[in-house]
Structure formats: structure tokens, C-alpha cells
Write an enzyme that holds these catalytic residues in place. Structure first.
Site, mmCIF file in Angstrom:
data_model
loop_
_atom_site.group_PDB
_atom_site.id
_atom_site.type_symbol
_atom_site.label_atom_id
_atom_site.label_comp_id
_atom_site.label_asym_id
_atom_site.label_seq_id
_atom_site.Cartn_x
_atom_site.Cartn_y
_atom_site.Cartn_z
ATOM 1 N N LYS A 189 0.843 -1.103 -0.051
ATOM 2 C CA LYS A 189 -0.171 0.053 0.017
ATOM 3 C C LYS A 189 0.701 1.211 0.136
ATOM 4 C CE LYS A 189 -4.061 1.729 0.258
ATOM 5 N NZ LYS A 189 -5.231 1.771 -0.710
ATOM 6 N N ASP A 221 -5.471 -3.491 -2.247
ATOM 7 C CA ASP A 221 -6.944 -3.421 -2.654
ATOM 8 C C ASP A 221 -7.119 -3.753 -4.069
ATOM 9 O OD1 ASP A 221 -5.356 -0.963 -3.279
ATOM 10 O OD2 ASP A 221 -7.116 0.581 -2.906
ATOM 11 N N ASP A 249 -6.562 -16.172 2.753
ATOM 12 C CA ASP A 249 -7.871 -16.395 2.995
ATOM 13 C C ASP A 249 -8.832 -16.237 1.705
ATOM 14 O OD1 ASP A 249 -7.364 -17.229 5.637
ATOM 15 O OD2 ASP A 249 -9.512 -16.495 6.168
HETATM 16 MG MG MG Z 1 -5.105 -16.193 8.535
#
Ligand code: MG
Ligand code: IPM
Length: 372
Positions: A189, A221, A249
Site C-alpha cells: 500500500k 486493494d 484466505d
Molecule cells: Mg489467516
């Protein structure tokens, strides 16, 4: 080969899935004539219950004295819902990573062809997904100074990185890219954060020593969006601790279940292998958790020690289970198979020696190139 493996099953479904990884490693021992010595120790909520400490000294000593750590999962809702809790299970995992110097967390994301229809994403978007996330694991906001004001109304977590912390993982990520498709994407970022600008400077400079690797930069992002829109554009993603946590994830959705993704955490002298999923407390004791991420983590362990053929045998057996529909309900809600059925099937097919000899690359869900 003789290996001392510290077995830390942890909380929730951790013990159920880790047991299946152990069964597979034992099948490898028998089939290939190795000696793996497992020693179990508590970590996480269960260790807090037993000793008051999420990482008891004896557990840490065992890990330090072992060649590798096989980790189940960590976390318990009784701590998640109590922000005032001073001792938390996750502290055990974080301290373990720090104490063992496991600065590089390697999380391969690959679509299993047999499961392409299980993904919530459209087939044509995710076909050919094959990337690996190099997540910095012992620095950044996870380990920076924490502050809570006396009145409890103000808090902060410092995101701090040194050049040394960035460069050691950057080298590993560039080396991995060289064995893959020669593309590295630094996710940061840098339009906002000073620490990200340091990452850019350091990684850009290191990139000059790897001229064959194409270096790309993406803001986190945008990376989160690109990962879902067009995941096959990625080869190696290099990123800091928290961005890597979140993106991995997200990456797990591509393949259809978080229960499929393994990881390796490596440092100079230690290595730990764990599924990326959490302790899934709702499923504890129900024999429904998917053991494949844990079993593939065991395959990464084998690969880490140069046992390529053994790792390939495990992965081939996993592919066989997937092809036969021998899967837990996260992959097929109609499935009658439990964690132990899937684990027994996979362990049971490791010794089908004829099957893994002459494996072709297509069958290897986890290419060696994704693992250092
Ligand atoms: Mg994790
Ligand atoms: C992970 C987990 C851990 C992390 C938690 C359990 C502390 O989410 O390994 O991704 O945030 O690193």
C-alpha cells in the site's frame, strides 16, 4: 531418513485433521522406509486450560529440538468474544513463529481440476490458477508495539519493518519465481504507508539481481480484486504479514474450500507445516472437517526435506480421493464421508506404489516449484 517431528494438534478440529496428516506420514514411513518420530505437545486454548500459557516452555523446547513442527489449528470462541482476555490462544502461534524464526510463510493456491465446479467463482475465471503467496511472518503490524490508553478509549498497533526483514524473504520469493514462471508481484500500500514504500525500495533493488524475474507492483486493494477477477495472472506474490494473512484466505475461495490449502513456514533453522484454516469450532468432534489441507501440509514437509517422490505420492493419493468423490461435506454437501474416511483413504493409497511411480506433472497438485 530420520526425522523428529513435533506434533502440535492445537484446538478445535486441529487434532482431527492433524491425526490424518500423521496417518499419511506413517504410510510414507512404511512405504519408503523412513523413520519419523512424533512427539505431541499442547499449544493454544488447550494449553491455556492445562498450564495457563498458550505456548508452554516444554512445547517450545520440543519444537526447537525437532526437525519440523506439524501444526493443527488454533483458536477458541471463548477468547474471540472476549476483547478483555489477557491471554489468547493465538499468542501461542505468534510466539512460536517468532521464537523459531519462521519469517517466510509459503501458501500455494492451485485449482484442482476435479474441483473446478466447486468454486463459487466461474470456471473460466479460475482455470489455470497456480500461484504461491510468500507472506512475511514475523514482522509488521502483528509484532509492532501495541498500545491501549488507560481509559481504554485509544489503541494502536505499529506496523514496523526493517530492510533486513524484507530482504531475506524477498530473496526466497525471487528464487521461487525463478523455478516457476519468472513473475513476482509485490503487494503493498505504497500510496499510503511508509513501511510499504520501504518494501518497494528494498524489493526493487533486490530485483536487479534477478533480471530474469519480471517484477510487478500492486496495491493491496487492487490485488484483492485482481485475485478474484483474474487469478491466473499471478505466479509469486510477495507481501507483508497482514496483507498476506488476508489475501491467503481470499485465495482459498478460488479452489472451492479453505479446507484444501496447506502452508509451510520456514526460517534459517526451523520449519513448521500447517493448514491455513483455523480451528473451525462449530465442527469440532463432528468428523466433518476436511483433512486435505493438513495432509498437503505434510506433503510440503516431505518436500522441504527433499523427499520429492514421497510428497508426490501423498499428493497423488489426495488427487485420487478427489477424483473418486471421497471428500468431506465442505466439498460435497451430500457426502457421507467423514474426516477419518477421507484420511484413511488417502493414507491407504500412498502405498499403491505402482500408481505414483511415473507420475506425470499434471497429477502433482503441489509442484516442487511452489515449495522451497
Ligand atoms: Mg489467516
Ligand atoms: C493464519 C491465521 C493466524 C494469523 C492467526 C490464527 C493468528 O489466521 O495463520 O493465517 O493471523 O497469522
Amino acid at each position: 531418513m530420520k526425522l523428529k517431528i513435533a506434533l502440535l494438534p492445537g484446538d478445535g478440529i486441529g487434532p482431527e485433521v492433524a491425526a490424518q496428516a500423521v496417518a499419511c506420514l506413517q504410510a510414507v514411513e512404511e512405504t519408503f522406509g523412513h523413520q519419523f518420530e512424533f512427539t505431541e505437545a499442547p499449544v493454544g486454548a488447550i494449553a491455556i486450560d492445562q498450564t495457563g500459557d498458550p505456548l508452554p516452555e516444554a512445547t517450545l523446547d520440543l519444537c526447537k529440538a525437532s526437525d519440523a513442527v506439524l501444526f493443527g489449528a488454533i483458536g477458541d470462541p471463548k477468547y474471540d468474544n472476549d476483547p478483555a482476555a489477557k491471554v489468547r490462544p493465538e499468542q501461542g502461534l505468534l510466539r512460536l513463529r517468532k521464537e523459531l524464526g519462521l519469517f517466510s510463510n509459503i501458501r500455494p493456491v492451485k485449482v484442482f481440476p476435479t474441483l473446478i465446479d466447486k468454486s463459487p467463482l466461474r470456471k473460466e475465471r479460475i482455470a489455470n490458477t497456480d500461484f504461491v503467496i510468500y507472506r512475511e511472518l514475523t514482522g509488521g503490524i502483528y509484532f509492532g508495539e501495541k498500545f491501549l490508553s488507560e481509559d481504554g478509549n485509544t489503541a494502536s498497533d505499529l506496523c514496523i519493518y526493517s530492510e533486513e526483514e524484507i530482504s531475506r524473504i524477498a530473496h526466497l520469493a525471487f528464487k521461487a519465481a525463478k523455478t516457476r514462471r519468472n513473475k513476482l508481484t509485490l503487494v503493498d500500500k505504497a500510496n499510503v504507508l511508509e513501511s510499504s514504500r520501504l518494501w518497494r525500495r528494498v524489493v526493487t533493488r533486490i530485483g536487479e539481481s534477478y533480471p530474469e524475474v519480471e517484477l510487478h507492483y500492486l496495491f493491496v486493494d487492487n490485488a484483492a480484486m485482481q485475485m478474484i477477477l483474474n487469478p491466473s495472472q499471478f505466479d509469486v506474490i510477495l507481501t507483508e504479514n497482514m496483507f498476506g494473512d488476508i489475501l491467503s484466505d481470499e485465495g482459498s475461495v478460488i479452489g472451492g474450500s479453505i479446507g484444501l490449502l496447506p502452508s509451510a513456514s520456514v526460517g534459517e533453522t526451523s520449519a513448521m507445516f500447517e493448514p491455513i484454516h483455523g480451528s473451525y469450532p462449530q465442527a469440532t468432534g463432528k468428523n466433518i472437517a476436511n483433512p486435505i489441507a493438513s495432509i498437503l501440509s505434510a506433503a510440503m514437509l516431505l518436500d522441504h526435506f527433499g523427499l520429492d517422490e514421497e510428497a508426490a505420492a501423498v499428493v497423488s493419493s489426495v488427487n485420487k480421493a478427489l477424483k473418486k468423490g471421497m471428500v468431506t461435506p465442505d466439498l460435497d454437501p451430500q457426502s457421507k464421508y467423514g474426516t477419518d474416511d477421507v484420511g484413511h483413504f488417502i493414507a491407504g493409497h500412498i502405498s499403491d506404489s505402482d500408481d505414483f511411480k511415473g507420475l506425470n506433472q499434471e497429477n502433482i497438485g503441489l509442484g516442487k516449484s511452489t515449495i522451497i
